[in-house]
Enzyme design. Structure first.
Site, PDB file in Angstrom:
ATOM      1  N   GLY A 114       2.957  -6.056  -0.648  1.00  0.00           N
ATOM      2  CA  GLY A 114       2.268  -4.866  -0.203  1.00  0.00           C
ATOM      3  C   GLY A 114       1.712  -4.162  -1.431  1.00  0.00           C
ATOM      4  N   GLY A 116      -1.692   0.483   3.261  1.00  0.00           N
ATOM      5  CA  GLY A 116      -0.283   0.160   3.370  1.00  0.00           C
ATOM      6  C   GLY A 116      -0.002  -1.172   4.041  1.00  0.00           C
ATOM      7  N   THR A 117       0.991  -1.883   3.533  1.00  0.00           N
ATOM      8  CA  THR A 117       1.235  -3.243   4.003  1.00  0.00           C
ATOM      9  C   THR A 117       2.716  -3.589   4.065  1.00  0.00           C
ATOM     10  OG1 THR A 117       0.745  -3.852   1.722  1.00  0.00           O
ATOM     11  CG2 THR A 117      -0.925  -4.357   3.341  1.00  0.00           C
ATOM     12  N   THR A 118       3.011  -4.576   4.900  1.00  0.00           N
ATOM     13  CA  THR A 118       4.323  -5.205   4.984  1.00  0.00           C
ATOM     14  C   THR A 118       4.146  -6.681   4.637  1.00  0.00           C
ATOM     15  OG1 THR A 118       5.276  -3.735   6.653  1.00  0.00           O
ATOM     16  CG2 THR A 118       6.097  -5.982   6.615  1.00  0.00           C
TER      17      THR A 118
END
Length: 442
Positions: free
Chosen positions: A341, A262-264
């Protein structure tokens, strides 16, 4: 300044995706300077100190599928985000850190209402976020995090030393020691942000800067774009190019110790032409909060994609790599920043937005909203607007096709900003991930 303030605030308002105890990359170019990558991704511990019971599996329910994640104290790698923010501040910022952290402190102290998108993410990873302040969070919750507000305020006042040599670091090391994790005080004090030269690629009429090795994302994107440059870049050609890149992956880069979860992503450009693209991750979170701080630790050592030997067989004292690929575009009369993301869909999402922007001359909003596809070794996934019949029997592309009936966060979340030489600005946030594009001032 804007990128740093946005990152601190993201730790508060989308804590499943990023954290002060995570890591990431900042690709920045001053208006009159050269581009540089600050690598502040997590680093594997110097020694194996933990035990097998400190790493355990949980299942996350995505509705159409269930995915197993590995969490616990044994999943925690040395965090880099706090060091990265102070390194970026020293090099690029103008405002004092105490001012940049204020929006985050206010959001954590006063609370925010959890929206549908963030509530949905909490639901997916509920087994990880089942304790402390997160236990009852769901869509519509007025979510206050007073301990995190105090941590952010103290960090701004005392600097990164608080995290790596001070009280926060001491509590993190104690957490790992008591829970059988690997992280030690020496890991924290030895952590350094790495300054890297960007990976540079020419595509059509633009020069692209992206994340270099040991991370995988930039190299895979470059390889795919080179395959597309001379053709029409149709969806079918994109599918073939992505498939060919997968097949050649082992010859393109070293795939050991890559993290992909998971990413921003934050993209910023200002009226002077300073531009920044920053992508960050906390994995899924380890399920372990640093006591008394409100800070969720990462689970970077629990990534299933770490090579070569799988879970709990990571290589000691090594900077982890990632699919994260913050990207700058230096075009004719403009410059742009973008990133995404989306785990291992980051590369395919960025490729398709770049193709729309540079090959088909789409405007940013149209480029971001354009239907996407994604290729895995045995599966081709298609968003609405891409007909499975048009890919059936296509040579060099997986024969199994999954047709999605809605646009989905599965296909990434590309956020794009652009600055023209004449001073005009535009921006596009990806609706798949609740993205927002804003042009401020005038």
């Amino acid at each position: 300044d804007a990128a740093i303030a946005a990152q601190f605030t993201a730790c508060v308002v989308e804590p499943v995706l990023t954290s002060l105890a995570g890591g990431g990359f900042l690709l920045a170019k001053p208006a009159e300077g050269v581009a540089s990558v600050l690598d502040f991704l997590a680093h594997s511990p110097r020694e194996r100190l933990g035990n097998a019971d400190s790493l355990y599996a949980v299942d996350a329910d995505f509705g159409t599928a269930t995915q197993t994640f590995h969490i616990g104290p044994g999943a925690i790698a040395t965090p880099g985000t706090a060091a990265g923010m102070f390194a970026a501040h020293e090099r690029y910022a103008r405002l004092p850190m105490s001012e940049l952290v204020l929006p985050a402190v206010q959001a954590a102290s006063e609370g925010v209402v959890v929206n549908d998108f963030q509530g949905g993410i909490f639901d997916i990873v509920r087994p990880i976020y089942a304790e402390g302040a997160y236990a009852e969070v769901q869509t519509g919750t007025h979510f206050r995090q007073p301990a995190l507000a105090d941590s952010l305020d103290s960090l701004a006042q005392e600097g990164e030393e608080l995290f790596y040599r001070g009280e926060i670091g001491a509590r993190l090391v104690e957490l790992c020691a008591e829970g059988g994790g690997h992280l030690s005080r020496d890991d924290l004090t030895a952590y350094r942000v790495i300054d890297r030269a960007p990976l540079v690629t020419r595509y059509r009429a633009a020069v692209l800067h992206s994340n270099p090795p040991p991370s995988a994302g930039g190299a895979l994107i470059r390889h795919t774009l080179k395959l597309l440059e001379q053709g029409a870049a149709t969806p079918q050609e994109i599918a073939r190019a992505l498939s060919a890149t997968l097949a050649a992956r082992s010859s393109i880069l070293d795939d050991s110790d890559q993290v992909t979860r998971g990413t921003t992503h934050i993209s910023v450009v200002d009226g002077e032409g300073n531009v920044a693209a920053m992508t960050l991750t906390n994995g899924e979170g380890s399920g372990c909060l640093i006591p008394g701080t409100g800070i969720m630790t990462n689970n970077m050592l629990g990534e299933e994609d770490i090579k070569p030997a799988g879970i709990d067989n990571w290589q000691p004292d090594r900077r982890l790599g990632s699919m994260m690929a913050p990207t700058l575009v230096l075009g004719e009369g403009y410059q742009a920043a973008l990133g995404s993301g989306g785990s291992n869909r980051i590369r395919s999402a960025i490729v398709q937005v770049l193709v729309a922007l540079l090959h088909h001359q789409s405007e940013p909003d149209a480029a971001v909203k354009r239907p996407r596809l994604h290729v895995e070794p045995q599966l081709l996934s298609l968003e609405p607007g891409l007909d499975a019949a048009g890919f059936s029997g296509l040579v060099g592309v997986p024969t199994e096709i999954q047709q999605w009936d809605v646009q989905s966060l599965f296909f990434g979340g590309v956020h794009l900003v652009r600055h023209f030489d004449d001073g005009r600005l535009d921006a596009a946030g990806d609706p798949r991930r609740g993205g927002v594009g804003r042009v401020l001032g005038g």
